[in-house]
Design a protein around this motif. Structure first.
Motif, PDB file in Angstrom:
ATOM      1  N   TRP A 360       0.830  -1.210   0.000  1.00 17.19           N
ATOM      2  CA  TRP A 360       0.000   0.000   0.000  1.00 17.19           C
ATOM      3  C   TRP A 360       0.862   1.257   0.000  1.00 17.19           C
ATOM      4  CZ3 TRP A 360      -3.261  -2.082   4.684  1.00 17.19           C
ATOM      5  CH2 TRP A 360      -4.051  -3.141   4.235  1.00 17.19           C
ATOM      6  N   LEU A 361       1.910   1.265   0.797  1.00 22.75           N
ATOM      7  CA  LEU A 361       2.771   2.444   0.870  1.00 22.75           C
ATOM      8  C   LEU A 361       3.470   2.687  -0.465  1.00 22.75           C
ATOM      9  CD1 LEU A 361       3.979   4.690   2.598  1.00 22.75           C
ATOM     10  CD2 LEU A 361       5.762   3.093   3.313  1.00 22.75           C
ATOM     11  N   ALA A 362       3.912   1.616  -1.120  1.00 23.85           N
ATOM     12  CA  ALA A 362       4.558   1.776  -2.423  1.00 23.85           C
ATOM     13  C   ALA A 362       3.589   2.365  -3.448  1.00 23.85           C
ATOM     14  CB  ALA A 362       5.081   0.423  -2.907  1.00 23.85           C
ATOM     15  N   LEU A 363       2.344   1.906  -3.439  1.00 23.09           N
ATOM     16  CA  LEU A 363       1.346   2.470  -4.351  1.00 23.09           C
ATOM     17  C   LEU A 363       1.131   3.955  -4.080  1.00 23.09           C
ATOM     18  CD1 LEU A 363      -1.419  -0.313  -4.494  1.00 23.09           C
ATOM     19  CD2 LEU A 363       0.182   0.323  -6.300  1.00 23.09           C
ATOM     20  N   LEU A 364       1.034   4.321  -2.806  1.00 26.24           N
ATOM     21  CA  LEU A 364       0.794   5.720  -2.457  1.00 26.24           C
ATOM     22  C   LEU A 364       1.960   6.602  -2.875  1.00 26.24           C
ATOM     23  CD1 LEU A 364      -1.037   7.790  -1.095  1.00 26.24           C
ATOM     24  CD2 LEU A 364       0.051   7.227   1.093  1.00 26.24           C
ATOM     25  N   VAL A 365       3.179   6.148  -2.631  1.00 21.33           N
ATOM     26  CA  VAL A 365       4.363   6.940  -3.005  1.00 21.33           C
ATOM     27  C   VAL A 365       4.429   7.116  -4.520  1.00 21.33           C
ATOM     28  CG1 VAL A 365       6.881   6.930  -3.057  1.00 21.33           C
ATOM     29  CG2 VAL A 365       5.680   6.343  -0.954  1.00 21.33           C
ATOM     30  N   CYS A 366       4.206   6.041  -5.266  1.00 18.53           N
ATOM     31  CA  CYS A 366       4.247   6.122  -6.726  1.00 18.53           C
ATOM     32  C   CYS A 366       3.130   7.008  -7.264  1.00 18.53           C
ATOM     33  CB  CYS A 366       4.146   4.729  -7.335  1.00 18.53           C
ATOM     34  SG  CYS A 366       5.586   3.679  -7.044  1.00 18.53           S
ATOM     35  N   ALA A 367       1.949   6.927  -6.666  1.00 13.81           N
ATOM     36  CA  ALA A 367       0.821   7.749  -7.119  1.00 13.81           C
ATOM     37  C   ALA A 367       1.094   9.226  -6.858  1.00 13.81           C
ATOM     38  CB  ALA A 367      -0.459   7.308  -6.424  1.00 13.81           C
ATOM     39  N   LEU A 368       1.619   9.554  -5.690  1.00 15.16           N
ATOM     40  CA  LEU A 368       1.932  10.944  -5.372  1.00 15.16           C
ATOM     41  C   LEU A 368       3.048  11.470  -6.269  1.00 15.16           C
ATOM     42  CD1 LEU A 368       1.745  10.827  -1.471  1.00 15.16           C
ATOM     43  CD2 LEU A 368       0.165  12.016  -3.017  1.00 15.16           C
ATOM     44  N   TRP A 369       4.032  10.624  -6.567  1.00 13.23           N
ATOM     45  CA  TRP A 369       5.105  11.046  -7.468  1.00 13.23           C
ATOM     46  C   TRP A 369       4.545  11.342  -8.857  1.00 13.23           C
ATOM     47  CZ3 TRP A 369       7.227   8.901 -11.959  1.00 13.23           C
ATOM     48  CH2 TRP A 369       8.406   9.496 -12.394  1.00 13.23           C
ATOM     49  N   GLY A 370       3.638  10.503  -9.323  1.00 13.05           N
ATOM     50  CA  GLY A 370       3.017  10.748 -10.616  1.00 13.05           C
ATOM     51  C   GLY A 370       2.189  12.017 -10.622  1.00 13.05           C
ATOM     52  N   LEU A 371       1.502  12.301  -9.508  1.00  9.54           N
ATOM     53  CA  LEU A 371       0.731  13.542  -9.406  1.00  9.54           C
ATOM     54  C   LEU A 371       1.628  14.757  -9.454  1.00  9.54           C
ATOM     55  CD1 LEU A 371      -1.810  15.220  -8.771  1.00  9.54           C
ATOM     56  CD2 LEU A 371      -1.426  14.726  -6.351  1.00  9.54           C
ATOM     57  N   SER A 372       2.726  14.726  -8.705  1.00  9.34           N
ATOM     58  CA  SER A 372       3.645  15.876  -8.707  1.00  9.34           C
ATOM     59  C   SER A 372       4.253  16.088 -10.086  1.00  9.34           C
ATOM     60  CB  SER A 372       4.752  15.661  -7.669  1.00  9.34           C
ATOM     61  OG  SER A 372       5.562  14.537  -8.007  1.00  9.34           O
ATOM     62  N   ARG A 373       4.528  15.001 -10.784  1.00  8.85           N
ATOM     63  CA  ARG A 373       5.079  15.106 -12.137  1.00  8.85           C
ATOM     64  C   ARG A 373       4.057  15.707 -13.094  1.00  8.85           C
ATOM     65  NH1 ARG A 373       7.243   9.901 -15.639  1.00  8.85           N
ATOM     66  NH2 ARG A 373       7.626  10.994 -17.597  1.00  8.85           N
ATOM     67  N   THR A 374       2.815  15.309 -12.972  1.00  7.18           N
ATOM     68  CA  THR A 374       1.756  15.840 -13.839  1.00  7.18           C
ATOM     69  C   THR A 374       1.531  17.320 -13.581  1.00  7.18           C
ATOM     70  OG1 THR A 374       0.669  13.682 -13.905  1.00  7.18           O
ATOM     71  CG2 THR A 374      -0.671  15.589 -14.472  1.00  7.18           C
ATOM     72  N   ARG A 375       1.515  17.716 -12.310  1.00  7.01           N
ATOM     73  CA  ARG A 375       1.322  19.129 -11.989  1.00  7.01           C
ATOM     74  C   ARG A 375       2.503  19.964 -12.465  1.00  7.01           C
ATOM     75  NH1 ARG A 375      -0.420  20.880  -6.183  1.00  7.01           N
ATOM     76  NH2 ARG A 375      -0.290  22.815  -7.354  1.00  7.01           N
ATOM     77  N   ALA A 376       3.713  19.437 -12.319  1.00  7.40           N
ATOM     78  CA  ALA A 376       4.899  20.206 -12.707  1.00  7.40           C
ATOM     79  C   ALA A 376       4.955  20.439 -14.214  1.00  7.40           C
ATOM     80  CB  ALA A 376       6.164  19.485 -12.232  1.00  7.40           C
ATOM     81  N   THR A 377       4.571  19.433 -14.981  1.00  5.82           N
ATOM     82  CA  THR A 377       4.629  19.550 -16.443  1.00  5.82           C
ATOM     83  C   THR A 377       3.312  20.024 -17.050  1.00  5.82           C
ATOM     84  OG1 THR A 377       3.970  17.222 -16.702  1.00  5.82           O
ATOM     85  CG2 THR A 377       6.324  17.697 -16.557  1.00  5.82           C
ATOM     86  N   ARG A 378       2.287  20.200 -16.199  1.00  5.92           N
ATOM     87  CA  ARG A 378       0.943  20.572 -16.645  1.00  5.92           C
ATOM     88  C   ARG A 378       0.463  19.618 -17.742  1.00  5.92           C
ATOM     89  NH1 ARG A 378      -1.165  24.933 -14.703  1.00  5.92           N
ATOM     90  NH2 ARG A 378      -2.712  25.009 -16.369  1.00  5.92           N
ATOM     91  N   GLY A 379       0.808  18.365 -17.585  1.00  3.27           N
ATOM     92  CA  GLY A 379       0.386  17.355 -18.534  1.00  3.27           C
ATOM     93  C   GLY A 379      -1.052  16.919 -18.295  1.00  3.27           C
ATOM     94  N   PRO A 380      -1.590  16.109 -19.202  1.00  7.08           N
ATOM     95  CA  PRO A 380      -2.972  15.631 -19.049  1.00  7.08           C
ATOM     96  C   PRO A 380      -3.072  14.588 -17.940  1.00  7.08           C
ATOM     97  CG  PRO A 380      -1.937  14.567 -20.925  1.00  7.08           C
ATOM     98  CD  PRO A 380      -0.953  15.594 -20.429  1.00  7.08           C
TER      99      PRO A 380
END
Length: 448
Positions: A360-380
Motif C-alpha cells: 500500500w505504501l509503495a502504491l501511495l508513493v508512486c501515485a503521489l510522485w506521478g501527481l507531482s510530475r503531472t502538476r509540474a509539467t501541466r500534462g494531461p
C-alpha cells in the motif's frame, strides 16, 4: 452507469476492455443475500478470468517487474498465515479473499485499463453507483424504511441491508471523492460542472448513513485532494461545499437532532463512549493481545474469531443488533476487530503487516510522485492523478475503523486497481504491457 457513458468519448466506449469491471460495479447496485458471495464477487472472478484470456490471446507480458513486486508482496504474509490457520479450509478461504481484494482484482483492473479514457469510465461508474445507492438510502430515510437506528428505521443503507451498514456509506464516499477529483481536473467544463453537482448531491446520503468513520475518511480525503489540486481550486471547492452544507442543514432540514448527536459523539469517544465504541475498543485490545502473543506470524487467517473470547474484556457485547431495511431482527456476531491494520497484525503478524502495508505504501508513493510530475509539467490526467491518490488516502484512512468483509468488499479491490494503474503505469511515458494503442482521434479526445 449511463452517466459514465454519456460523459466520455463515444467511439470505442462499448469495446472497452474495462466493461467487465463496470459490470462488477453495476452488480453492486443490486440487493444480495446477507450471507455468502454475491453476484459482484462472481463477476469479479469472471473479470480476472477475462483479463487472463486477453493476456494469453495477445501474448503480452502480464505486468512490469515493479508492478509484479508491488502487487505480489502481500502473498508472502498470506502464505505464512494460511499455514497457521485454525483449519485448512479457513486457510484456503481466507487466503482466497485476501488475494481477490488485494492482488487479483487490482491486477486485473490495472491490466484492463488502456488509457485515461478507461480510467474515467470507471471513475464515472463509481459516481453513478454512488448516486444510485445514495438515492435508495435517502428514500429509506424519508420513508423510514432504512436500518434501525436508536429505535427508528431511518439509517440509510442502500441495497446492502442492515447486516452491512457500512456498505452504502463506503460506496457514497468513494463516489464523492471520485466526483471531486473529476471536478478538480483539467477535463471539459461540462464534465467538471456535472462532477461538482454529483459531489454536492452525494453529501446528503453520506450524512444520512450515520457513519462516523465514513464522514471522517471522506473529510480527510477531500481535504487532501484540495491541497494536492492547488490553492485556487481548493478555495473554490471549499466555498461550494460550505454553501451546500448551509442549504442541506439550514434550508432542507437534513441536520436532525439524531444527526447532530451523531456528529457530537465523534468528540466523546473517550469521555462518554456508546456501546459500539466500547465494543470496538474491546476488539482492538483483543487483536493487540493476539499479536503480542504471536508477534511474527499471528494466529493464522480467520483465527481472530477463534481467539477473540480468550483476549476480549467482559465489556464486549460479542454481537450487535440489526434490523430494518426489509430484514428481521438479527444478532450480528462481532467476528473481526473492525480495523484492517489490527486484523492483519493479529492474524498475519508483523510478516503480513509489513508485506501488505509495504504494498500500500509503495502504491501511495508512486501515485503521489506521478501527481507531482503531472502538476509540474501541466500534462494531461490531473483528474486521474487526484482520484488515484484520493482512493488510496480514503482506503487507508477507512482501514483505521473498518476491515474487509460484506457485500461491498469487492469495491475495495476495484479502488486499489484504479490507484495501481495510475501509480504503476498511467503517469509513465511507457505503459508497456498494460497499454493498447488507440485511434488518433480517440487519443486526442481523451487528452482533452
Amino acid at each position: 452507469m449511463g452517466l459514465a457513458l454519456t460523459l466520455l468519448p463515444r467511439r470505442g466506449t462499448f469495446r472497452s476492455p474495462v466493461l467487465p469491471v463496470v459490470a462488477v460495479l453495476a452488480l453492486l447496485a443490486l440487493p444480495r443475500p446477507p450471507d455468502g458471495a454475491g453476484p459482484a464477487d462472481a463477476m469479479s472472478a469472471l473479470a480476472v478470468l477475462y483479463c487472463a484470456i486477453r493476456l494469453v490471446r495477445d501474448r503480452r507480458r502480464p505486468l512490469s517487474r515493479t508492478a509484479a513486486v508491488v502487487l505480489g508482496l502481500p502473498v508472502v504474509g498470506l502464505a505464512v498465515a494460511a499455514v497457521g490457520a485454525p483449519s485448512p479450509w479457513d486457510g484456503v478461504t481466507g487466503m482466497g479473499r485476501f488475494l481477490q481484494v488485494f492482488v487479483l482484482v487490482p491486477a486485473a483492473v490495472l491490466l484492463l485499463i488502456r488509457d485515461r479514457g478507461d480510467f474515467r469510465l470507471l471513475a464515472w461508474s463509481l459516481v453513478g453507483l454512488a448516486l444510485w445507492q445514495g438515492a435508495v438510502g435517502a428514500h429509506q430515510y424519508v420513508t423510514r424504511t432504512g436500518a434501525s437506528y436508536q429505535g427508528e428505521d431511518i439509517r440509510a443503507v442502500g441495497t446492502f441491508g442492515p447486516q452491512d451498514v457500512m456498505g452504502m456509506a463506503s460506496v457514497v464516499s468513494v463516489g464523492l471523492v471520485c466526483a471531486l477529483g473529476l471536478a478538480l481536473g483539467r477535463t471539459s467544463p461540462r464534465q467538471r460542472s456535472v462532477a461538482v453537482g454529483c459531489a454536492l448531491v452525494l453529501l446528503a446520503p453520506l450524512a444520512l448513513s450515520f457513519s462516523r468513520g465514513a464522514w471522517i475518511a471522506t473529510a480527510v480525503t477531500c481535504a487532501a485532494q484540495l491541497v494536492l489540486a492547488g490553492a485556487r481550486r481548493a478555495l473554490v471547492a471549499a466555498a461550494a461545499v460550505a454553501a451546500a452544507a448551509v442549504v442541506l442543514v439550514g434550508g432542507l432540514g437534513v441536520g436532525t437532532a439524531m444527526l447532530q448527536e451523531r456528529i457530537d459523539s465523534i468528540t466523546r469517544v473517550t469521555d462518554a463512549p456508546d456501546q459500539s465504541v466500547i465494543d470496538r475498543y474491546s476488539l482492538w485490545a483483543a487483536a493487540t493481545g493476539m499479536w503480542r502473543d504471536h508477534p511474527v506470524t499471528g494466529v493464522g487467517l480467520k483465527g481472530f474469531p477463534e481467539y477473540r473470547d480468550g483476549y476480549a474484556s467482559p465489556a464486549l457485547s460479542a454481537a450487535s443488533d440489526t434490523e430494518g431495511a426489509g430484514s428481521a431482527y438479527r444478532r450480528q456476531p462481532l467476528l473481526s476487530p473492525h480495523n484492517m491494520y489490527l486484523l492483519v497484525l493479529s492474524e498475519q503478524g508483523l510478516t503480513g503487516l509489513v508485506a501488505l502495508g509495504g504494498s500500500w505504501l509503495a502504491l501511495l508513493v508512486c501515485a503521489l510522485w506521478g501527481l507531482s510530475r503531472t502538476r509540474a509539467t501541466r500534462g494531461p490526467g490531473l483528474d486521474c492523478a487526484l482520484i488515484a491518490c484520493a482512493l488510496l488516502v480514503r482506503q487507508l484512512t477507512d482501514f483505521l475503523y473498518a476491515d474487509i468483509g460484506g457485500p461491498s468488499t469487492v469495491l475495495t479491490g476495484v479502488c486499489f486497481g484504479l490507484a495501481a494503474w495510475w501509480a504503476l503505469a498511467g503517469h509513465g511515458e511507457r505503459q508497456g504491457a498494460v497499454s493498447v494503442p488507440l485511434p488518433r482521434r480517440v487519443e486526442e479526445a481523451v487528452a482533452r
